[in-house]
Design a protein around this motif. Structure first.
Motif, PDB file in Angstrom:
ATOM      1  N   ARG A 140      -5.473   8.833  -1.916  1.00 59.04           N
ATOM      2  CA  ARG A 140      -4.650   8.143  -2.914  1.00 59.04           C
ATOM      3  C   ARG A 140      -3.170   8.491  -2.723  1.00 59.04           C
ATOM      4  NH1 ARG A 140      -5.830   5.198  -6.992  1.00 59.04           N
ATOM      5  NH2 ARG A 140      -7.985   4.750  -7.574  1.00 59.04           N
ATOM      6  N   ASP A 163     -10.506  -0.541  -4.634  1.00 62.52           N
ATOM      7  CA  ASP A 163     -11.693  -0.148  -3.869  1.00 62.52           C
ATOM      8  C   ASP A 163     -12.442  -1.390  -3.407  1.00 62.52           C
ATOM      9  OD1 ASP A 163     -14.763   0.332  -3.862  1.00 62.52           O
ATOM     10  OD2 ASP A 163     -13.941   2.335  -3.639  1.00 62.52           O
ATOM     11  N   TYR A 168     -10.945   2.668   0.091  1.00 61.07           N
ATOM     12  CA  TYR A 168      -9.703   2.423  -0.629  1.00 61.07           C
ATOM     13  C   TYR A 168      -8.783   1.516   0.210  1.00 61.07           C
ATOM     14  CZ  TYR A 168     -10.943   5.966  -4.048  1.00 61.07           C
ATOM     15  OH  TYR A 168     -11.565   6.665  -5.043  1.00 61.07           O
TER      16      TYR A 168
END
Length: 376
Positions: A140, A163, A168
């Motif tokens: 992230r 997602d 991701y």
């Protein structure tokens, strides 16, 4: 419920007395503030059936439901054992119960009340999830730096990370597909945006997917181990279910007795039927019912009931038979204390009108024919 729906009267005085005594013990236990309450999910029998399929784990809600059931049986039996000597028949039933305290405790430790498998369910699961949290945080951070950077942000549809299939990705405008090196994982409904996995995050995404697979396998192993702990004690579960059914039936009888203000009649051997202040059981919970004394004490062996239409004759006659059958099934009956009767070997009922002009059978002659048939 199944036990109650299949309950049948007995013709054996000793068995009838034992049933009535068990109900009386349950009545006293509840009146003294005790409890026979047990809990089980509505799907309990489905859960028990699923346990018969080897190699398949129960899902977390099913395991929690099973733990709740066995814990509640343990609690009910423990409550009975705390009353030594006051409920010997219930204590005898409870003594057959088998404890699943260890299995239930392991279930509670492994599964949260919300139905999630806890990190502490195993050391392996905790290690896997710790690694997952670290990798996801790293991923992230990388993606957020990308979305906020001047060079790449102008190609993005939105500055969000989402997602797609467990990986991701960022949303890139379709016309800028080649501006950011990466793997496309689909497009939006309009086709204006693409879900892009930047090459810089592919390795981390791969590690996350691998860890997620390991997590899934470890959760499966934990659930299977918890399930097998119950599965390998199938005979003990059957015994516990039997005990629960017997105690729950006793509780149902006691609650019915309380609602109907019912008592246990005395059993005699002289052929008497003496129901004092008798109320029809379907009217037993109403306060405005007119009670009747129904007495047949030897040498008297016949009773004539007379009165006006809608005066309650049929209700009184049906009450006599139903109360006897209830008592012989172990139920307390809505009569006054001092009531007594000798258990019947059989009970016959002649209800309805079999008048037939074609068969030359009047209402009266039909009744006589039925009585003759009963007396054979």
């Amino acid at each position: 419920r199944a036990r109650a729906l299949t309950l049948e009267p007995s013709a054996e005085p000793a068995e009838i007395q034992a049933r009535l005594d068990t109900t009386s013990e349950a009545v006293r236990l509840l009146a003294d503030g005790g409890s026979l309450s047990m809990q089980a999910p509505e799907t309990l029998f489905d859960i028990l059936e699923a346990l018969q399929v080897g190699g398949q784990p129960l899902d977390p809600p099913a395991l929690l439901g099973l733990a709740t059931f066995v814990e509640s049986v343990d609690a009910a039996c423990a409550g009975i054992r705390r009353l030594p000597g006051t409920a010997p028949r219930l204590a005898d039933v409870a003594s057959a119960a088998v404890s699943f305290a260890a299995e239930a405790a392991r279930t509670r430790k492994a599964i949260s009340p919300a139905g999630d498998v806890n990190d502490d369910a195993s050391q392996a699961l905790r290690d896997i999830r710790d690694a997952l949290r670290r990798h996801r945080a790293k991923l992230r951070s990388t993606l957020e730096q990308l979305t906020r950077g001047r060079d790449a942000s102008k190609y993005l549809q939105d500055q969000i990370v989402t997602d797609r299939g467990g990986r991701y990705v960022v949303m890139v405008r379709a016309e800028h597909q080649h501006a950011i090196p990466g793997i496309v994982h689909g497009s939006s409904a309009s086709g204006a945006s693409l879900y892009l996995e930047p090459m810089a995050t592919v390795q981390t995404n791969n590690e996350i997917v691998a860890l997620a697979d390991r997590e899934k396998a470890e959760v499966h192993r934990i659930l299977l181990a918890l399930t097998d702990a119950y599965r390998h004690r199938a005979a003990d579960l059957d015994t516990t279910l039997h005990v629960a059914a017997e105690l729950d039936l006793a509780q149902a009888k006691a609650r019915l007795a309380a609602r109907q203000q019912a008592v246990a009649p005395t059993l005699t051997t002289d052929g008497r039927l003496e129901f004092l202040g008798a109320r029809h059981p379907l009217l037993g919970e109403q306060t405005s019912v007119v009670a009747n004394d129904i007495r047949l004490v030897p040498p008297v062996n016949a009773l004539v009931v007379s009165g006006p239409n809608t005066g309650g004759k049929t209700v009184a006659l049906k009450a006599a038979g139903l109360l006897a059958l209830m008592a012989q099934a172990g139920l307390h009956i809505p009569v006054e204390a001092g009531s007594a009767f000798t258990p019947f070997r059989s009970v016959f009922a002649d209800i309805g009108d079999d008048q037939s002009i074609a068969a030359n059978l009047s209402t009266f002659s039909a009744r006589i024919a039925h009585l003759v048939e009963m007396d054979r």
